[in-house]
Design a protein around this motif. Structure first.
Motif, mmCIF file in Angstrom:
data_model
loop_
_atom_site.group_PDB
_atom_site.id
_atom_site.type_symbol
_atom_site.label_atom_id
_atom_site.label_comp_id
_atom_site.label_asym_id
_atom_site.label_seq_id
_atom_site.Cartn_x
_atom_site.Cartn_y
_atom_site.Cartn_z
ATOM 1 N N LEU A 281 0.855 -1.194 0.000
ATOM 2 C CA LEU A 281 0.000 0.000 0.000
ATOM 3 C C LEU A 281 0.896 1.252 0.000
ATOM 4 O O LEU A 281 0.574 2.264 -0.633
ATOM 5 N N SER A 284 2.082 1.665 -3.466
ATOM 6 C CA SER A 284 0.988 2.236 -4.278
ATOM 7 C C SER A 284 0.947 3.747 -4.114
ATOM 8 O O SER A 284 0.764 4.479 -5.089
ATOM 9 N N TYR A 334 -1.707 -5.790 -7.439
ATOM 10 C CA TYR A 334 -2.370 -4.978 -6.406
ATOM 11 C C TYR A 334 -1.967 -3.505 -6.562
ATOM 12 O O TYR A 334 -2.823 -2.609 -6.547
ATOM 13 N N MET A 338 -4.393 -0.359 -7.434
ATOM 14 C CA MET A 338 -4.505 0.831 -6.585
ATOM 15 C C MET A 338 -4.278 2.099 -7.407
ATOM 16 O O MET A 338 -4.977 3.096 -7.255
ATOM 17 N N ASP A 367 -11.991 -6.780 -2.494
ATOM 18 C CA ASP A 367 -11.527 -6.744 -1.104
ATOM 19 C C ASP A 367 -10.546 -5.620 -0.820
ATOM 20 O O ASP A 367 -10.203 -5.387 0.334
ATOM 21 N N ASP A 368 -10.068 -4.954 -1.853
ATOM 22 C CA ASP A 368 -9.096 -3.879 -1.633
ATOM 23 C C ASP A 368 -9.759 -2.522 -1.442
ATOM 24 O O ASP A 368 -9.090 -1.497 -1.391
ATOM 25 N N ASP A 371 -8.418 -0.524 1.551
ATOM 26 C CA ASP A 371 -7.078 0.006 1.262
ATOM 27 C C ASP A 371 -7.180 1.226 0.347
ATOM 28 O O ASP A 371 -6.470 2.213 0.515
#
Ligand code: ATP
Ligand code: MG
Length: 473
Positions: A281, A284, A334, A338, A367-368, A371
């Motif tokens: 994260l 990202s 991922y 993002m 599910d992200d 985040d």
């Protein structure tokens, strides 16, 4: 040279055992490096312990393993003359004291046996050259030939030798200097900082894996911006992540300016680091705006735009990971996701938050979604407190709406309520385009709120849609 006694740093019984083993081999041994540094900084007991012995490190490791009740396996790295073993939650690394000399021609140093002092000389920083004696007579004594203790007190990163030599010999040390500065909240000595700037281009000879390891550690610090500013100032960043440097600067046309997206990005990374320890994260956040450099345009009427920067940025993520030899796995996907979705909640918050827009967002983020919201909140860098509060409130509304919609419609892990097989069976079809069309139509109807996310409504909708397509049961 010998200073205070730090016997109390050695209260783990393993140190007695190493001491005994060294004694039996007739070798002097010392704890050196990170463990000593972190003990003195009260950073908590480090689980990686480096032992240097004046003699054979591999023999010592084997002897220690033998004296331990669980007889751990010794892993030997012959080329480096080192050995490693695990005992309980501790990782012990053994090395024979050595003298290193580097030459212009080779990246790897010529290595000879040496004294403890020789070994301390080859260490990267004075604070990493501190050694604690494991000999009976001097147990717990600190050997600090370069005033590392003083540098710890003054929070200073300094090299034991001429910094130009230290950095040129192993250019990774430039990144380590910046990494320790960031992690420990230290300063790099002026002379050293200049040497890093002078030697920056030598970072090119370092393998990507070692570079990325340091980047990860900088990103995982409390305030990663400290490290990235230093990387930028020293000319290292342009060689490692030029995409970030491309965000630097403010352009003005006809009195209209855009913000400096490099410093904005660093602020976002610091912000998000207060709320998450998740490395990816944080990556990202670091990369969320990289698409802004190649998409930047000035329009007379609307000013500066960065149309499609999220899409372009997510493509750049792949190139960056590839170039840095980072695994092109789910973590990369991922980060791409993002970056791609990074503006969606913003757009949502600016307008009226409709159910269907929220459903689409949940569908895309899956599910992200949490985040993504954490990212968006970190992305607020306005200095205007009123605006800041307003944006935060907007996101609060979006979060609330996400919760409501999710509880009702369960979109997060969307499974089509009608399968392709069922469509084929119902209309007696072989695989064909219409199946996909029906499925897509059902999905859209659910996301738009025309029908509920359940079998019965989806079935009825399928029949309607099929009829329009001229299909018969
Ligand atoms: P951390 O474990 O938090 O990364 P550390 O100081 O223990 O910090 P390691 O990479 O585990 O770092 O290395 C252990 C020790 O080896 C260091 O303290 C330092 O003395 C020495 N060392 C490591 N890498 C280098 C290098 N590139 N050049 C010189 N000495 C190094
Ligand atoms: Mg270590």
């Amino acid at each position: 040279m010998t200073q205070k006694n730090y016997r109390h740093a050695l209260n783990n019984p393993i140190f007695e055992i190493i001491s005994k083993a060294s004694d039996e081999l007739g070798q002097d041994s010392y704890i050196i490096g990170g463990y000593v540094r972190d003990f003195l900084l009260e950073r908590g007991a480090t689980k990686d312990i480096d032992i240097v012995t004046v003699g054979n490190g591999i023999e010592l490791a084997k002897k220690v393993a033998n004296l331990l009740p669980d007889k751990p396996k010794v892993q030997v790295f012959k080329t480096y003359g080192t050995a490693m073993l695990r005992h309980e939650d501790i990782e012990l690394e053994f090395v024979g004291a050595r003298k290193e000399s580097y030459s212009e021609e080779s990246r790897n140093p010529a290595v000879k046996e040496g004294t403890l002092h020789d070994d301390q000389n080859r260490r990267d920083f004075t604070i990493n050259a501190l050694a604690l004696s494991l000999q009976h007579e001097t147990y717990g004594e600190l050997l600090d030939p370069f005033s590392g203790i003083k540098d710890l007190e003054n929070k200073l990163i300094r090299t034991p030798l001429d910094p130009d030599i230290t950095y040129s010999d192993d250019p990774l040390r430039m990144l380590r200097a910046i990494r320790f500065t960031t992690q420990l909240n230290f300063t790099i000595e002026e002379k050293s900082l200049k040497a890093i700037t002078r030697n920056a281009k030598r970072i090119d000879i370092i393998t990507k894996e070692r570079i990325v390891d340091e980047l990860h550690k900088i990103l995982l610090a409390d305030r990663p911006s400290v490290g990235f500013r230093l990387l930028e100032e020293t000319g290292l960043l342009v060689r490692i992540l030029p995409e970030l440097i491309a965000l630097k600067g403010v352009e003005e046309v006809e009195g209209q300016k855009h913000k400096d997206n490099f410093y904005h990005t660093l602020q976002v990374v610091d912000n998000i680091s207060k709320n998450t320890d998740d490395l990816w994260l944080r990556w990202s956040a670091l990369l969320h705006d990289i698409g802004k450099a190649p998409t930047k345009k000035f329009h007379k009427k609307i000013g500066w735009t960065f149309h499609g920067h999220e899409f372009v940025g997510s493509k750049m993520v792949y190139k960056i990971f590839k170039r840095l030899r980072m695994p092109l796995n789910n973590k990369m996907k991922y980060v791409q996701k993002m970056v791609l979705l990074s503006s969606r909640p913003v757009i949502l918050a600016e307008e009226e938050v409709t159910d269907s827009a929220v459903r689409r967002l949940i569908f895309d983020a899956g599910d992200d979604i949490d985040d993504l919201m954490t990212h968006c909140e970190a992305d607020i860098t306005t200095k205007n407190p009123r605006k800041q509060q307003q944006y935060l409130n907007n996101f609060k509304r979006v979060r609330q709406k996400i919760k409501e919609v999710e509880e009702r419609d369960r979109i997060r892990n969307f499974q089509p309520p009608i399968s392709g097989e069922l469509i084929m069976e119902t209309f007696n079809l072989k695989p064909c385009r219409e199946i996909g069309q029906i499925k897509e139509a059902i999905k859209n109807a659910i996301l738009e709120g025309e029908i509920g996310n359940n079998y019965d409504e989806a079935y009825a909708y399928m029949l309607q849609k099929a009829e329009k397509l001229g299909l018969k049961k």
